[in-house]
Structure formats: structure tokens, C-alpha cells
Design an enzyme around this catalytic site. Structure first.
Site, PDB file in Angstrom:
ATOM      1  CG  ASP A  92      21.180  58.526  36.300  1.00 36.58           C
ATOM      2  OD1 ASP A  92      21.383  57.565  35.541  1.00 36.58           O
ATOM      3  OD2 ASP A  92      20.427  58.470  37.290  1.00 36.58           O
ATOM      4  CG  MET A  95      19.604  56.291  32.848  1.00 32.71           C
ATOM      5  SD  MET A  95      20.834  54.970  32.726  1.00 32.71           S
ATOM      6  CE  MET A  95      20.558  54.338  31.090  1.00 32.71           C
ATOM      7  CG  HIS A  96      15.719  52.970  32.399  1.00 34.05           C
ATOM      8  ND1 HIS A  96      16.384  52.516  31.289  1.00 34.05           N
ATOM      9  CD2 HIS A  96      16.539  52.714  33.456  1.00 34.05           C
ATOM     10  CE1 HIS A  96      17.548  51.997  31.666  1.00 34.05           C
ATOM     11  NE2 HIS A  96      17.667  52.119  32.963  1.00 34.05           N
TER      12      HIS A  96
HETATM   13  O1  LIG Z   1      17.692  52.583  36.253  1.00 37.78           O
HETATM   14  C1  LIG Z   1      18.808  53.021  36.408  1.00 37.78           C
HETATM   15  C2  LIG Z   1      19.929  52.593  35.544  1.00 37.78           C
HETATM   16  O2  LIG Z   1      19.600  51.582  34.642  1.00 37.78           O
HETATM   17  C3  LIG Z   1      19.064  54.026  37.501  1.00 37.78           C
HETATM   18  O3  LIG Z   1      20.421  54.214  37.720  1.00 37.78           O
HETATM   19  C4  LIG Z   1      18.389  55.332  37.166  1.00 37.78           C
HETATM   20  O4  LIG Z   1      19.098  55.936  36.117  1.00 37.78           O
HETATM   21  C5  LIG Z   1      18.207  56.249  38.367  1.00 37.78           C
HETATM   22  O5  LIG Z   1      19.351  56.616  39.005  1.00 37.78           O
HETATM   23  P1  LIG Z   1      19.530  57.457  40.367  1.00 37.78           P
HETATM   24  O6  LIG Z   1      18.313  58.272  40.631  1.00 37.78           O
HETATM   25  O7  LIG Z   1      19.858  56.469  41.415  1.00 37.78           O
HETATM   26  O8  LIG Z   1      20.731  58.330  40.072  1.00 37.78           O
END
Ligand SMILES: O=C(CO)[C@@H](O)[C@H](O)COP(=O)(O)O
Ligand SMILES: Nc1ncnc2c1ncn2[C@@H]1O[C@H](COP(=O)(O)OP(=O)(O)O)[C@@H](O)[C@H]1O
Length: 498
Positions: A239, A81-82
Site C-alpha cells: 500500500d 503490508m506484512h
Molecule cells: O505496516 C505498515 C507499513 O510497514 C502499514 O503501513 C501497513 O501497510 C498498513 O497500512 P494502512 O492500512 O494504514 O494503509
């Protein structure tokens, strides 16, 4: 026979999962790519690495399944995300992507708070945190003006990969919710936020449901990854939303623990007005008109990977962890806080850093490895505590992510969370969720729930051990004190970081 593919665009790697109509995995492949940390707190990736990795992972998964490419009916995505991807007028990235775990934007977060005041929580339903996308946009505008002036549109990581596969520009609600630019309950780009920061609406892509049809594969791209242009491409989701779908978290009362690079505790929400006063994130789900609340540990699996990389680079995770079962709960009085890139829940603090407290001459490497696992789990337990304090019942938690591969860690989760922890038969949470969005989008099922009934299979369950629960209750109290005891020290140490 027909198949769907779920792509999990993670932080450490992209994984492709080819699934049949019964939810059985017929082919899978993974391609990793580098992370760049140019300065302390910075975290970037090359969008082209994601695209190349995705094409190769699809090619390998299709080859492993040994099926006819035209039998792949649909493909969809789960994305980290983000992360900010800025595109110029020719739709080329103007710089590397700035990721969710990059914490350079503290100043911009304060600016967002000053400018929007209470409207921020009201509209975006989340506080300004360094990892979110709007602060990154403001950082680039302030620090790399020439680069920013070339940008005409922003995307999130998986949206960029989908764009390269289809030529179509979209963003789904579950991922858009993590930008701070979305009116989360109203499901539109927020005029108030865009105007406050002088950003045109054309800077944002069209919004789409996660199971919505985004396009079909461009012929040359289809050729490159061993598919044909008949494959339909569905939008996909964040995700964590996809992890939740892949774990069957599709109704009230269900809770998820995911230990990937980050770690999350996530609770399903039907009510768009649920109010946690910004203590945990509140985002749109990948299921239409549903939501979830979530606490985040920034460096969950990342803390263990850091430990392995630094002290046991040549060993596998299983080799590194084979002795931890012989160390008693509490790691012989050694306590770790996983703040190695700062923290989010419950301490939104980009300056805090990790600690090992209580090192003793008798401690061996296994004590350190176990303490790292316990510290990560204590951090996640802070999110469980927020949910319980808000009146939610957390008695069963479905556990996914790389961390769920280790049975000792699953028992530790049950003991620290004091809840029943359930693992999945295929530990493929987000990738499975993405495949389910493609299966539902393609009309294989009448609802995501119906799809989950067929695809999501629970495996072993771990029940809390009363003695370990007691030990961990005591230690959790000490763990909670480490943050306040080390905050000031870390602020002073910040000047010495690279
Ligand atoms: O920043 C967040 C949720 O707000 C993280 O959960 C990212 O979405 C990355 O996730 P992973 O690489 O650990 O799956
Ligand atoms: N065999 C294992 N036992 C315990 N933890 C593991 C194992 N394999 C991977 N992990 C943890 O899982 C993390 C990766 O999880 P994953 O869900 O693949 O992450 P992401 O989607 O963020 O790339 C690693 O950082 C590591 O800490």
C-alpha cells in the site's frame, strides 16, 4: 472506451476505483470488514472477508460507472503490508491472517536477531519488527504447531485476494520486501534467511514486478463481480508503494505523508545501497528497480478512529473535528502520544502505550481531538527528523490517506513538518497507484512517470505559518521526552492489560 480498476485492500476497508484513460474516476465503492483483537496486541482479519469485500466493491464500482464489463482492461492491487496468510496444500487458509499491527511476536524478533546477527540488516535491509511477516511465521510454528504443520505456502493479504481472482500464486517485490525473507537489493528470496529458519523455498510464492501480468479473471469470479474473463490482472504492490505511485513519488527528492490506519513518511530512493542503519524501513518500490525509505507510526488514523469510536461513536469525523480549528496550536498544553498499539519509528517498542499529558480543568473535547491530531503528526515528524538528520531535504510533502481529508490537519502538517504540504485532487493515493500499475501494465503508457503526468493532479498547497512553526518546535521537544518518561511506567502497566 477502456478502463482499469485499482483495488486498495486497506485495514479498515477495501476500496475499488474505476478509472478511465484520462485518469478520471468513473466509479468507486468501498466495503468495510472487521478487525479481531482477541488479546491486547493481537490483530487479525478473515481472508474470506477480504475476498467477499473485494468482489462486492468491484461489482458496485462497475455498476456505478455504468460501463460495459468487457471494457475493463486491467485490474491491480494495493495491499496492507506484512500480514501473514498461511495456505494448506489445497490453497485454503489454515487460520485467520495475522496483521501488520499485531505485536505478539517480540520473542520471535529477538530470535531472528540472535540467529542472523548483522546479516539481517545486510540482506533484508530492515530490523526484526513485530509487524513484519517472518516473526509471525515463527510465532505460528511455535505456538500453533498443528496449524503450522498443515501450511505449505505463505502469502500477503492482497496476494491472497489476487490468487482467488486468478488461481495464480505470486508476490511482488514491494510487498515481499516487508517479510524479512527477501534479499531486497538482489530481488530474490534469501537462501540464508530461509535456511536459518529451516523454511523450504517452496514456502514462498513466485516473485513478480508490480506491473507484471499475474493472470486473467477466473470465469466464475468474473461473473460474481460483474466483469468478464477478458480482464487482465496485474500484480500490484504494497500500500505504501502504491500510495507513493498514486502521489507521483517516482523520483529523488519527493516525500510522501500518508495518514491511513497507520501513518508513514516515505522518501523515494534510486540507490539500493542507501543506508539508514535500520532507523527507517528500506523497501523495494512498485516502480521497477527503485526503492523507498519510510518511517511508520503504527496508530496514526487508528488513534483518531479509536478516539471517535470511544468518545463520539455516533458522529462523523467531520462532526468530531469541526471545533478543532478554534483551538490554538498546542491544544492548551494538552499533549497526546499515539502509542495505543505500541510504536515503530523511531521507537520500535511493542509495550509502550499512549498518554494524554497536561490535562487541565479548562480542556474541552475539542482540545482532546486537536491533541490527538497533533500527537499523530508529532510522531510522523520524528520520521521527518530522521530523514533530515540523514541529510535529505524535506521541503515539500505530498499528503494522502483519510487524514488528508481535513484541511485543518493539512495546515497542521505544514506547521509541524515545517514544509509545504500538497494535497491531491482525488484523495485516493493507494487505489490510484494500483490503477496506475494496471494502466502501465496494460501498455497504456510507456512508463509510470508518463502515467503519473496524466493521472496525478495536485490540489491545494499549505505553507507553514511561522508562529505555529515556532510553537510546534517547542512542543515537539516536549513530545520527544514523553517516550522516555513513560516507558518504564508502561512496562509495569503491561501486566494489567487484557
Ligand atoms: O505496516 C505498515 C507499513 O510497514 C502499514 O503501513 C501497513 O501497510 C498498513 O497500512 P494502512 O492500512 O494504514 O494503509
Ligand atoms: N474526514 C476525515 N477527517 C480526518 N481524518 C479522517 C477523516 N476520515 C477518515 N479519517 C482518518 O483516516 C483513517 C482511514 O484512512 P484510510 O486511508 O481510509 O485507511 P486504511 O487504508 O488504513 O483503511 C481513519 O482511521 C481516520 O483517522
Amino acid at each position: 472506451m477502456s478502463y482499469v480498476i485499482g483495488i486498495d485492500l486497506g485495514t479498515s476497508a477495501v476500496k475499488a476505483l474505476l478509472i478511465d484513460r484520462d485518469g478520471k474516476i468513473r466509479g468507486e465503492a468501498s466495503v468495510s470488514y472487521p478487525l479481531f483483537h482477541e488479546h491486547s496486541g493481537w490483530s487479525e482479519q478473515r481472508p474470506e472477508d477480504w475476498v467477499e469485500g473485494t468482489l462486492q466493491a468491484i461489482r458496485d464500482a462497475v455498476a456505478a460507472a455504468g460501463i460495459e464489463p468487457s471494457e475493463v482492461e486491467g485490474i491491480s492491487f494495493s495491499g496492507q503490508m506484512h500480514g501473514l496468510v498461511l495456505l494448506d496444500a489445497d490453497r485454503k487458509p489454515v487460520r485467520n491472517a495475522i496483521l501488520w499491527n499485531d505485536t505478539r511476536t517480540t520473542e520471535q524478533c529477538r530470535e531472528i536477531e540472535r540467529t542472523l546477527g548483522e546479516d539481517l540488516l545486510h540482506i533484508a535491509r530492515n530490523p526484526a519488527l513485530e509487524g513484519f511477516t517472518l516473526p509471525k511465521i515463527l510465532w505460528v510454528r511455535e505456538h500453533e504447531k498443528e496449524v503450522f504443520d498443515r501450511a505449505s505456502l505463505f502469502l500477503l493479504p492482497k496476494d491472497y485476494v489476487r490468487y482467488r481472482l486468478t488461481g495464480e500464486l505470486h508476490m511482488d517485490y514491494s510487498d515481499a520486501a516487508g517479510t524479512l525473507l527477501l534479499d531486497v537489493a538482489g530481488k530474490v528470496w534469501s537462501r540464508r534467511v530461509l535456511e536459518a529458519f529451516d523454511l523450504p523455498e517452496s514456502f514462498c510464492p513466485a516473485l513478480i514486478e508490480s506491473h507484471g501480468l499475474a493472470g486473467t479473471m477466473l470465469p466464475d469470479i468474473a461473473g460474481q463481480c460483474g466483469l468478464t474473463p477478458v480482464t487482465k490482472v496485474y500484480a500490484g504492490g504494497a500500500d505504501n508503494a502504491c500510495g507513493a505511485i498514486g502521489a507521483g513519488i517516482l523520483s529523488e527528492g519527493l516525500t510522501l505523508c500518508s495518514i491511513g490506519t497507520s501513518g508513514v513518511i516515505l522518501a523515494y530512493e534510486n540507490n539500493r545501497d542507501s543506508d539508514y542503519s535500520g532507523k527507517v524501513h528500506f523497501f523495494n518500490h512498485g516502480k521497477e528497480d527503485a526503492y523507498y525509505a519510510m518511517g511508520v507510526t503504527l496508530a496514526a488514523g487508528y488513534s483518531l478512529s479509536w478516539f471517535k469510536q470511544t468518545f463520539a461513536a455516533e458522529e462523523s469525523f467531520n462532526e468530531l473535528l469541526k471545533g478543532v480549528a478554534d483551538v490554538k496550536p498546542g491544544s492548551g498544553g494538552l499533549l497526546f502520544t499515539p502509542y495505543i498499539v505500541g510504536e515503530r519509528t523511531p521507537h520500535a517498542d511493542a509495550q509502550i502505550r499512549g498518554s494524554f499529558i497536561g490535562m487541565d480543568g479548562s480542556h474541552k473535547r475539542d482540545h482532546f481531538a486537536r491533541a490527538v491530531m497533533e500527537g499523530i503528526t508529532f510522531s510522523l515528524n520524528e520520521s521527518v527528523a530522521v530523514f533530515r538528520e540523514a541529510g535529505k531535504t524535506v521541503d515539500t510533502i505530498v499528503s494522502i490517506g483519510g487524514g488528508a481529508q481535513n484541511p485543518v490537519w493539512l495546515q497542521m502538517q505544514a506547521d509541524i513538518f515545517d514544509a509545504r504540504v500538497v494535497a491531491l485532487e482525488n484523495e485516493q493515493g493507494p487505489g490510484l497507484g494500483a490503477a496506475m500499475l494496471a494502466a502501465y501494465g496494460a501498455g497504456w503508457f510507456a512508463s509510470l512517470e508518463e502515467c503519473a503526468d496524466r493521472f496525478v493532479k495536485h490540489a491545494s498547497a499549505y505553507t507553514p505559518n511561522p508562529d505555529a512553526v515556532e510553537t510546534y518546535k517547542g512542543l515537539f521537544g516536549i513530545y520527544r521526552d514523553v517516550y522516555s518518561s513513560t516507558r518504564e511506567l508502561n512496562n509495569r502497566l503491561a501486566a494489567y492489560r487484557g
